[in-house]
Design a protein around this motif. Structure first.
Motif: not given
Length: 576
Positions: A417, A438, A440, A442, A464, A466-467, A469
């Protein structure tokens, strides 16, 4: 007398009706545009000035005749000359520059006596010929001598000796050994600042070198020892190149470099040193120790070197205890530290605070703790590529104090990650060849200055990601998502994007809305996917006025690419 006066009056009366040229022939002092005879110039050569003869690259096999005695600059480079005739060369007593570069001249074809009359010669270039010995005598007036890339095995005392104006001597790529360079080779030549002896066969550093030297090249020899006192007089030396030799710790001592009070650049790479040499000058700005056998760096060997800017220790044998905490602390001004290709298991502790670039790829770093980088708040470039980092062992606060970091390379690790707490000033982030599954939003939050992001060779799928990103990456211009597991173009890519790499995925269809969010796209790489002739919607590239490159090679078949009219002239539009 009366006849001549009558003829003169007649000519004056006739004026322009007189026979053309008649006045010049009979009375040259009366001509309106009397010109000196044309300068003599050898056939096929050029003589752009009265003192210059250029016979470069004419495939000459014999020395040209008809060279004016007043020539000061003669170029005969890039020909097939095998010898220089004494009688022709010796009469050119005004020569200041003689360029014989890249011919077939042997030592037998270069008569020593010819130089005796060239009392004004300042520059001689005889590189890339077939000399086996240097000329026994070169003129007293010489300033630059280039005999590089020959087969020279011997220098004589008056080749370069007794030349008070001599400043540069180039003897690299020859067959010189210590026996071929006499102790008095530079006696009486106290102005030499550059001496190149690289790529020869010296087994130890020659003694009695000019004390005026500023640059000394001895790389690519067989040097295993620097005799005591060999560099004791070179107090003006600024650059010393000793790389690619056979130096060991026993070949140096604490006094080897101690008198070099002006030395700024020292290259000892590609030798057999096991420790950092003792007695290094405090004036050093660059110290190159790469490709040795150094196992440990002692702080005592670096004490006082506050002006050192670049320390290169790549490809040594530094292990877990190779750089003890604080070993580099004496280097207050250090800008760049290269540690590529060692066996370090952690980032060295207590590095100099002003460090700008830390290059640590191809080590065995498996942990990045919260305070491992705390001592270097000014770090702008950090390269930890191809180590053993896992996501679980990268502390979430590892980068917290790196407010100046602009480039971070974590490629080739085992991250699953994105790291947390990335510095918001990052401009380039390399994460290719990890095990990312993935993405993300954040970890990417706040990276509004990021311009380049590489995520190639991971295991990413579109589901994988994320919305949101990409929402924070408003400055992103280059995005590399190649060689992942994407089945279509990810949506909502950054608006500033100019270059998008999607090659080597599983994309089988490009819809009409695939690039609506990227109006500035210039280059798109889709090769080696699963596209066929009708896989790309006709409207997919509408609204992309800057698009110039679309690479669709290596897909399942000929891919039909329809570009907007403004991009039809793009140099690499389309593919097959």
């Amino acid at each position: 007398m009366l006849y001549q006066l009558s003829l003169l009056l007649l000519l004056l009366w006739l004026g322009p009706q007189a026979t053309p040229g008649m006045e010049d022939a009979a009375f040259p002092h009366l001509g309106e545009s009397s010109q000196p005879p044309p300068r003599a110039c050898p056939p096929r050569c050029s003589c752009p000035r009265a003192d210059t003869v250029d016979c470069d690259g004419l495939d000459l096999r014999v020395f040209p005749d008809n060279i004016t005695r007043t020539a000061q600059h003669l170029s005969l480079q890039n020909n097939q000359l095998q010898e220089l005739p004494y009688n022709e060369l010796s009469r050119l007593s005004s020569l200041q520059t003689l360029n014989l570069h890249n011919n077939l001249i042997s030592s037998e074809g270069l008569p020593d006596e010819a130089f005796e009359s060239l009392t004004q010669l300042q520059h001689i270039y005889v590189a890339h010929n077939k000399l086996s010995v240097a000329p026994q005598f070169l003129p007293h007036s010489l300033r630059v001598a280039d005999l590089a890339a020959n087969q020279v095995m011997e220098i004589f005392p008056l080749t370069f000796g007794e030349k008070p104006a001599l400043r540069s001597v180039y003897l690299h790529n020859n067959q010189l050994s210590n026996a071929g360079l006499p102790p008095d080779a530079f006696h009486g030549s106290e102005a030499v600042v550059t001496l190149s002896l690289s790529s020869n066969q010296f087994s130890y550093l020659p003694p009695s070198l000019p004390p005026s030297l500023e640059r000394l090249h001895l790389q690519n020899n067989l040097i295993s020892k620097v005799p005591q006192g060999a560099l004791s007089r070179q107090t003006q030396l600024r650059e010393l190149y000793l790389q690619h030799n056979q130096l060991t710790d026993n070949g140096l001592d604490a006094t080897t470099f101690s008198k070099l009070h002006s030395l700024e650049y020292l290259d000892l790479s590609h030798n057999q040193l096991a420790t950092v040499p003792a007695g290094l000058p405090r004036t050093l700005a660059v110290l190159h120790l790469g490709r040795n056998c150094i196992r440990r760096v002692e702080a005592a060997r670096l004490r006082g070197m506050r002006g050192l800017l670049y320390l290169l220790l790549q490809h040594n044998q530094l292990g877990s205890s190779g750089l003890p905490a604080g070993a580099l602390r004496p280097l207050w001004g250090l800008h760049t530290l290269h540690l590529y290709g060692n066996g370090l298991e952690r980032v060295p502790m207590a590095l100099p605070r002003r460090l700008h670039a830390l290059v640590l790829p191809h080590n065995r770093v498996a942990v990045l703790g919260a305070r491992d980088l705390a001592s270097t708040p000014g770090l702008a470039e950090l390269n930890l590529a191809y180590n053993l980092l896992t996501s679980a062992r990268v502390h979430r606060r590892a980068f917290r104090r790196l407010h100046s970091l602009r480039s971070l390379n974590l490629a080739g690790n085992q991250l699953t990650r994105l790291p947390a707490g990335l510095p918001t000033g990052l401009c380039a982030l390399q994460l290719q060849r990890n095990q990312l599954r993935a993405l993300e939003p954040e970890p990417l939050a706040g990276l509004d200055q990021l311009r380049e992001l590489s995520l190639a060779h991971n295991r990413l799928r579109v589901g994988d990601i994320g919305p949101g990103t990409w929402h924070e990456l408003q400055a992103l211009q280059v995005l590399d998502l190649s060689h992942n597991e994407l089945s279509f173009v990810p949506p909502d890519l950054p608006e500033a994007l100019e270059e998008l790499h999607l090659e080597g995925n599983r994309i089988s269809h490009v819809g009409p809305e695939a690039f609506l969010s990227t109006p500035r796209l210039c280059a798109l790489f889709l090769r080696a996917n699963r596209l066929h002739m009708t896989s790309i919607a006709a409207e997919a590239f509408l609204g992309l006025p800057y698009l110039r490159v679309v690479d669709t090679a290596g897909n399942l078949g000929q891919v039909l690419v329809q570009l907007p009219p403004t991009t039809q002239s793009g140099p690499q539009a389309g593919g097959s």
